[in-house]
Scaffold this active site. Structure first.
Site, PDB file in Angstrom:
ATOM      1  N   SER A   1     -34.037 109.519  21.051  1.00  0.00           N
ATOM      2  CA  SER A   1     -32.733 109.686  20.420  1.00  0.00           C
ATOM      3  C   SER A   1     -32.776 110.646  19.243  1.00  0.00           C
ATOM      4  O   SER A   1     -33.777 110.751  18.532  1.00  0.00           O
ATOM      5  CB  SER A   1     -32.226 108.322  19.931  1.00  0.00           C
ATOM      6  OG  SER A   1     -33.109 107.773  18.968  1.00  0.00           O
TER       7      SER A   1
ATOM      8  N   ASN B   1     -37.425 111.549  14.085  1.00  0.00           N
ATOM      9  CA  ASN B   1     -38.375 111.002  13.119  1.00  0.00           C
ATOM     10  C   ASN B   1     -39.823 111.262  13.530  1.00  0.00           C
ATOM     11  O   ASN B   1     -40.666 111.636  12.709  1.00  0.00           O
ATOM     12  CB  ASN B   1     -38.163 109.498  12.967  1.00  0.00           C
ATOM     13  CG  ASN B   1     -36.849 109.144  12.304  1.00  0.00           C
ATOM     14  OD1 ASN B   1     -36.191 109.986  11.699  1.00  0.00           O
ATOM     15  ND2 ASN B   1     -36.457 107.894  12.425  1.00  0.00           N
TER      16      ASN B   1
ATOM     17  N   PHE C   1     -25.736 100.426  16.580  1.00  0.00           N
ATOM     18  CA  PHE C   1     -26.053 101.771  17.064  1.00  0.00           C
ATOM     19  C   PHE C   1     -25.013 102.217  18.087  1.00  0.00           C
ATOM     20  O   PHE C   1     -24.747 101.523  19.073  1.00  0.00           O
ATOM     21  CB  PHE C   1     -27.444 101.799  17.704  1.00  0.00           C
ATOM     22  CG  PHE C   1     -27.903 103.189  18.061  1.00  0.00           C
ATOM     23  CD1 PHE C   1     -28.323 104.060  17.073  1.00  0.00           C
ATOM     24  CD2 PHE C   1     -27.905 103.630  19.376  1.00  0.00           C
ATOM     25  CE1 PHE C   1     -28.743 105.348  17.387  1.00  0.00           C
ATOM     26  CE2 PHE C   1     -28.320 104.908  19.698  1.00  0.00           C
ATOM     27  CZ  PHE C   1     -28.742 105.774  18.697  1.00  0.00           C
TER      28      PHE C   1
ATOM     29  N   THR D   1     -48.166  96.749  16.938  1.00  0.00           N
ATOM     30  CA  THR D   1     -48.129  96.781  15.479  1.00  0.00           C
ATOM     31  C   THR D   1     -47.693  95.413  14.966  1.00  0.00           C
ATOM     32  O   THR D   1     -46.839  94.751  15.553  1.00  0.00           O
ATOM     33  CB  THR D   1     -47.183  97.871  14.968  1.00  0.00           C
ATOM     34  OG1 THR D   1     -45.860  97.640  15.459  1.00  0.00           O
ATOM     35  CG2 THR D   1     -47.649  99.249  15.441  1.00  0.00           C
TER      36      THR D   1
ATOM     37  N   GLY E   1     -46.936  94.705  11.448  1.00  0.00           N
ATOM     38  CA  GLY E   1     -46.435  94.762  10.084  1.00  0.00           C
ATOM     39  C   GLY E   1     -47.560  94.737   9.072  1.00  0.00           C
ATOM     40  O   GLY E   1     -48.528  95.500   9.146  1.00  0.00           O
TER      41      GLY E   1
ATOM     42  N   GLY F   1     -51.400  94.740  10.027  1.00  0.00           N
ATOM     43  CA  GLY F   1     -52.043  95.866  10.688  1.00  0.00           C
ATOM     44  C   GLY F   1     -51.590  96.046  12.116  1.00  0.00           C
ATOM     45  O   GLY F   1     -50.411  95.872  12.440  1.00  0.00           O
TER      46      GLY F   1
ATOM     47  N   ASP G   1     -41.832 104.966  13.692  1.00  0.00           N
ATOM     48  CA  ASP G   1     -41.858 106.330  14.223  1.00  0.00           C
ATOM     49  C   ASP G   1     -42.989 107.137  13.597  1.00  0.00           C
ATOM     50  O   ASP G   1     -43.648 107.937  14.281  1.00  0.00           O
ATOM     51  CB  ASP G   1     -40.510 107.013  13.969  1.00  0.00           C
ATOM     52  CG  ASP G   1     -39.367 106.326  14.693  1.00  0.00           C
ATOM     53  OD1 ASP G   1     -39.593 105.810  15.797  1.00  0.00           O
ATOM     54  OD2 ASP G   1     -38.247 106.311  14.151  1.00  0.00           O
TER      55      ASP G   1
END
Length: 312
Positions: free
Chosen positions: A8, A52, A116, A220, A222, A225, A253
């Site tokens: 996007s 991004n 969005f 991921t 947060g 790690g 991103d």
């Protein structure tokens, strides 16, 4: 050769709620939810997953090429990409719709409530990988129009171009069969811990089954790690403590840009994951998805300081 970034392009309207959502949402009343948050701070940023990712990859010294759809209001973004030296010849501009618009409200705990409007993103399938004239060594499928994501996965796999499947907030669009197909086609799959649970719930796979289905699985976590699963091995990637936490928008991103750079350079997973982790942390110290600024030398110095390793 360049890295193709499918996803996007959007304008982000970011609002900050100077309190905590949990103080104003009654769990027993969510079936009749009606809340309003006063947001005295608001700004508009350039965003979208593809924009991004390309922004951070470019600063690393990579060669991003965006394949996306944009609307009649894209001119300011187009000018920005030109200034940054990011190719946009594979961005299709449509005159009768808007560029994607994301409205984000963040609270003091960095929780987000997003809305969005996809706009031109819904027509991402009008672009095809075969239209790309320059050589592509690697690609990523990040959140985009549903048909576009599916078709681009098929096209990249048919062209034998390795790619990351990054379904992100697009996950609710897909049923089990559709999601499994894209995971199977992908060379790498990346999700955060919440998205991981969505993948498992939608597909019915166990974690062990997903690790066998995905060639490489990157999760991921947060502040805990991230983990990279490949070939029966789990690489634990440590988090880098942020100097300042200002805005989580675009951290994922930035992390993915690090993955793309490391993979394209032929790095091992511990090094690739650590670069990605560092980039996500650096981004969180800036507001918006594309306002962090650094040089390659600055990243190398931060990498050495964080991990006591030289950046290849």
């Amino acid at each position: 050769m360049s890295v193709l970034i499918c996803g996007s392009m959007a304008y982000d309207t970011i609002m900050v709620f100077p309190d905590r959502f949990k103080n104003h949402i009654l769990p027993e009343k969510i079936h009749m939810l009606s809340v309003s948050f006063m947001v005295p701070e608001m700004r508009r940023e350039f965003g979208g997953c593809a924009g991004n990712i390309a922004y951070t990859l470019k600063m690393l010294g990579g060669v991003p090429q965006i394949m996306a759809t944009a609307g009649c209001d894209f001119a300011p973004y187009a000018s920005r990409l030109d200034t940054l030296g990011i190719r946009r010849d594979s961005i299709l501009e449509l005159a009768d719709t808007f560029t994607g618009q994301c409205f984000l409200t963040t609270d003091l705990d960095d929780n987000q409530i997003n809305a969005f409007h996809p706009g031109a993103m819904s027509f991402s399938h009008l672009n095809t990988v075969a239209d790309i004239k320059s050589p592509i060594e690697l690609a990523i499928i990040s959140p985009d129009g549903k048909q576009g994501m599916q078709e681009h996965c098929e096209q990249l796999a048919s062209a034998n171009i390795p790619f990351i499947f990054d379904p992100g907030q697009g996950l609710p669009m897909f049923n089990a069969a559709e999601l499994l197909r894209m995971i199977t086609l992908a060379s790498y799959v990346t999700v955060n811990d919440y998205e991981l649970e969505m993948v498992l719930n939608t597909t019915g796979l166990s974690m062990d089954e997903l690790k066998k289905t995905a060639k490489v699985l990157i999760v991921t976590l947060g502040e805990d790690g991230s983990k990279i699963y490949e070939g029966g091995v789990c690489h634990d990637i440590p988090v880098v403590v942020a100097d300042e936490v200002l805005d989580p928008t675009g951290c994922g991103d930035a992390y993915r840009a690090g993955l793309l750079y490391g993979i394209s350079q032929g790095w091992d997973w511990p090094s690739t994951g650590r670069l990605a982790s560092l980039l996500g942390t650096l981004k969180i110290g800036y507001k918006g998805g594309q306002n962090h600024v650094f040089s390659r030398d600055e990243i190398a110095a931060r990498f050495k300081h964080a991990f006591d390793l030289a950046l290849a």
